[in-house]
Design a protein around this motif. Structure first.
Motif, PDB file in Angstrom:
ATOM      1  N   SER A 127       0.811  -1.221   0.000  1.00 51.23           N
ATOM      2  CA  SER A 127       0.000   0.000   0.000  1.00 51.23           C
ATOM      3  C   SER A 127       0.840   1.263   0.000  1.00 51.23           C
ATOM      4  O   SER A 127       0.302   2.365  -0.101  1.00 51.23           O
ATOM      5  CB  SER A 127      -0.919   0.004   1.231  1.00 51.23           C
ATOM      6  N   ARG A 128       2.171   1.114   0.123  1.00 53.71           N
ATOM      7  CA  ARG A 128       3.064   2.271   0.186  1.00 53.71           C
ATOM      8  C   ARG A 128       4.148   2.124  -0.868  1.00 53.71           C
ATOM      9  O   ARG A 128       4.636   1.014  -1.099  1.00 53.71           O
ATOM     10  CB  ARG A 128       3.667   2.388   1.591  1.00 53.71           C
ATOM     11  N   LEU A 156       9.316   2.767   6.795  1.00 52.20           N
ATOM     12  CA  LEU A 156       8.114   1.951   6.657  1.00 52.20           C
ATOM     13  C   LEU A 156       7.660   1.376   7.992  1.00 52.20           C
ATOM     14  O   LEU A 156       6.510   0.963   8.130  1.00 52.20           O
ATOM     15  CB  LEU A 156       8.361   0.827   5.660  1.00 52.20           C
ATOM     16  N   ALA A 157       8.560   1.371   8.967  1.00 53.38           N
ATOM     17  CA  ALA A 157       8.222   0.832  10.278  1.00 53.38           C
ATOM     18  C   ALA A 157       7.689   1.886  11.234  1.00 53.38           C
ATOM     19  O   ALA A 157       7.126   1.560  12.277  1.00 53.38           O
ATOM     20  CB  ALA A 157       9.450   0.165  10.901  1.00 53.38           C
ATOM     21  N   GLY A 213       2.085   9.201  -6.541  1.00 51.43           N
ATOM     22  CA  GLY A 213       1.832   8.074  -5.654  1.00 51.43           C
ATOM     23  C   GLY A 213       3.038   7.599  -4.879  1.00 51.43           C
ATOM     24  O   GLY A 213       2.927   6.679  -4.058  1.00 51.43           O
ATOM     25  N   VAL A 214       4.205   8.200  -5.113  1.00 49.39           N
ATOM     26  CA  VAL A 214       5.404   7.831  -4.361  1.00 49.39           C
ATOM     27  C   VAL A 214       5.371   8.513  -3.006  1.00 49.39           C
ATOM     28  O   VAL A 214       5.155   9.731  -2.912  1.00 49.39           O
ATOM     29  CB  VAL A 214       6.679   8.220  -5.138  1.00 49.39           C
ATOM     30  N   ASP A 215       5.575   7.746  -1.930  1.00 46.35           N
ATOM     31  CA  ASP A 215       5.521   8.300  -0.579  1.00 46.35           C
ATOM     32  C   ASP A 215       6.851   8.891  -0.130  1.00 46.35           C
ATOM     33  O   ASP A 215       6.876   9.825   0.667  1.00 46.35           O
ATOM     34  CB  ASP A 215       5.083   7.215   0.402  1.00 46.35           C
ATOM     35  N   LEU A 216       7.951   8.339  -0.589  1.00 48.99           N
ATOM     36  CA  LEU A 216       9.260   8.903  -0.267  1.00 48.99           C
ATOM     37  C   LEU A 216      10.234   8.511  -1.359  1.00 48.99           C
ATOM     38  O   LEU A 216      10.072   7.499  -2.024  1.00 48.99           O
ATOM     39  CB  LEU A 216       9.745   8.441   1.113  1.00 48.99           C
ATOM     40  N   VAL A 232       8.434  -1.306  -4.108  1.00 49.22           N
ATOM     41  CA  VAL A 232       9.781  -0.751  -4.251  1.00 49.22           C
ATOM     42  C   VAL A 232       9.977  -0.375  -5.716  1.00 49.22           C
ATOM     43  O   VAL A 232       9.778  -1.198  -6.610  1.00 49.22           O
ATOM     44  CB  VAL A 232      10.850  -1.767  -3.816  1.00 49.22           C
ATOM     45  N   THR A 233      10.366   0.866  -5.948  1.00 51.67           N
ATOM     46  CA  THR A 233      10.552   1.367  -7.313  1.00 51.67           C
ATOM     47  C   THR A 233      11.941   1.957  -7.466  1.00 51.67           C
ATOM     48  O   THR A 233      12.394   2.737  -6.621  1.00 51.67           O
ATOM     49  CB  THR A 233       9.515   2.450  -7.647  1.00 51.67           C
ATOM     50  N   VAL A 234      12.627   1.571  -8.516  1.00 54.17           N
ATOM     51  CA  VAL A 234      13.844   2.270  -8.930  1.00 54.17           C
ATOM     52  C   VAL A 234      13.457   3.167 -10.097  1.00 54.17           C
ATOM     53  O   VAL A 234      12.905   2.692 -11.093  1.00 54.17           O
ATOM     54  CB  VAL A 234      14.955   1.295  -9.358  1.00 54.17           C
ATOM     55  N   VAL A 235      13.696   4.464  -9.953  1.00 53.16           N
ATOM     56  CA  VAL A 235      13.387   5.417 -11.016  1.00 53.16           C
ATOM     57  C   VAL A 235      14.694   5.824 -11.679  1.00 53.16           C
ATOM     58  O   VAL A 235      15.556   6.443 -11.044  1.00 53.16           O
ATOM     59  CB  VAL A 235      12.641   6.655 -10.490  1.00 53.16           C
TER      60      VAL A 235
END
Length: 394
Positions: free
Chosen positions: A77-78, A378-379, A148-151, A123-126
């Motif tokens: 969800s993140r 994330l924690a 939509g990217v949170d960080l 997890v995204t690598v841009v």
């Protein structure tokens, strides 16, 4: 989840060790085959192929940019983004260490992929082309690639460790004068000297500097200004940067510098055309929570990231299009030392240092530190501070 967090970090560290040769192989391969802005085709092939081998779903040519890409894994969800840069400098190769940046991004992905489901994360690598003056990240922001990217985070090699990115906003532009060529001795009165226009403009800029704020930087090169000493140049072309503390200050300084180039045209009778060659880069807005987590993790690796900024560090009067990302998304951009002094970024000796032992260590440390900081983020809920304007909560 303190116990789970420690376990996840341990697993991330094991993954970095397991993929050590792959991470350093990426760094060295990019270094050996440097490609400049918008032409990073072989670099993209290497990076996307590596991410696919790691299990990521890769999209190439994203955002309408031929040498941009994304690699994704997970269904949480993140969404967290690790940013890769891979363009080199003309004539200098990877003298800003983008080979390390890209390798660290690959390494962070390799550590996070097995943990994505446990962390409820995508997890995204841009992959972002043309940081050295093309503004790839700005184009990708406008195209919605970061929606939509949170960080987001990346690491950057430098001569010293530094936690906070403090780059200046920048405008990149070309200046072209058009005059009239003529014989320099037989018919000089028929000429309109485009090279002289640049001389006048640079004198005006030199005089202007006394009245500019100390954070403003103006610098550039004349690329073309004639071909023979006995021919008055009918055209001249240069490339210039103006930097300032933020976008607002940049706009004010830019207009004053433009007036200097217009003065060169007015004094010589030339025509002048000024073209911005890239979107403007913003100042950087550091996220306090991410920065403090990164610093704590770095301390365990023996790197002192100096939270209080009591000593100079990083490249804090350089510029990056990652600043534009930071205005929209929680972000950090720490610098990792490659033990290169007296060499600094944008020198050939820095490129050499980026594949020595300390450069390799920066790639591996950067991969682990980004993975660990993402695990921390994330924690826990993000920490806010006056500096961050991002209210995202996980």
């Amino acid at each position: 989840m303190p116990d789970a967090t420690a376990e996840f970090k341990s697993l991330a560290g094991e993954a970095i060790v397991r993929h050590r040769d792959l991470i350093l192989g990426v760094s060295h391969a990019l270094h050996a085959d440097p490609e400049t802005a918008w032409d990073e085709h072989r670099s993209v092939a290497l990076l996307t192929g590596t991410l696919e081998d790691l299990g990521m779903s890769v999209s190439r040519g994203v955002g309408g940019l031929e040498t941009a890409f994304t690699g994704t894994f997970g269904k949480g969800s993140r969404t967290v983004a690790v940013v890769a840069e891979y363009d080199a400098l003309a004539g200098l190769g990877h003298a800003c260490g983008h080979n390390i940046i890209a390798a660290a991004a690959v390494g962070a992905a390799s550590a996070l992929i097995p943990l994505a489901d446990h962390l409820d994360a995508i997890v995204t690598v841009v992959g972002t082309p043309a940081e050295e003056g093309g503004g790839g990240k700005v184009h990708l922001l406008d195209a919605g690639i970061f929606d939509g990217v949170d960080l987001a985070m990346m690491v950057h090699p430098g001569p010293a460790d530094a936690l906070y990115a403090r780059p200046l906003a920048v405008a990149h532009f070309d200046v072209e004068y058009t005059g009239r060529e003529s014989h320099a001795s037989a018919y000089p009165t028929l000429g309109v000297n485009a090279a002289d226009a640049f001389t006048i403009a640079q004198v005006a800029i030199g005089l202007l500097r006394q009245q500019l704020p100390p954070t403003v930087r103006v610098h550039g090169i004349v690329r073309e200004a004639g071909t023979a000493p006995n021919a008055i140049p009918g055209s001249a072309l240069g490339s210039w940067y103006v930097r300032a503390e933020n976008l607002e200050a940049l706009d004010a300084a830019f207009h004053r510098v433009v007036s200097c180039f217009e003065a060169g045209a007015h004094a010589t009778g030339c025509q002048v055309e000024i073209r911005e060659t890239s979107p403007r880069y913003s100042e950087f807005r550091n996220d306090a929570g991410l920065a403090h987590a990164f610093a704590a993790n770095a301390t365990r690796l023996g790197r002192d990231m100096d939270i209080t900024e009591s000593r100079p560090g990083g490249m804090n009067t350089a510029s990056t299009d990652m600043g534009n990302v930071s205005r929209r998304i929680r972000a950090i951009h720490p610098y990792l030392s490659i033990d290169c002094l007296p060499a600094v970024n944008h020198q050939a000796a820095f490129a050499d240092a980026s594949i020595r032992a300390a450069g390799d260590k920066a790639a591996l440390d950067g991969a682990l530190l980004m993975a660990e900081t993402i695990i921390d983020a994330l924690a826990t809920s993000p920490t806010t501070s006056p500096e961050t304007e991002h209210a995202h909560a996980f």
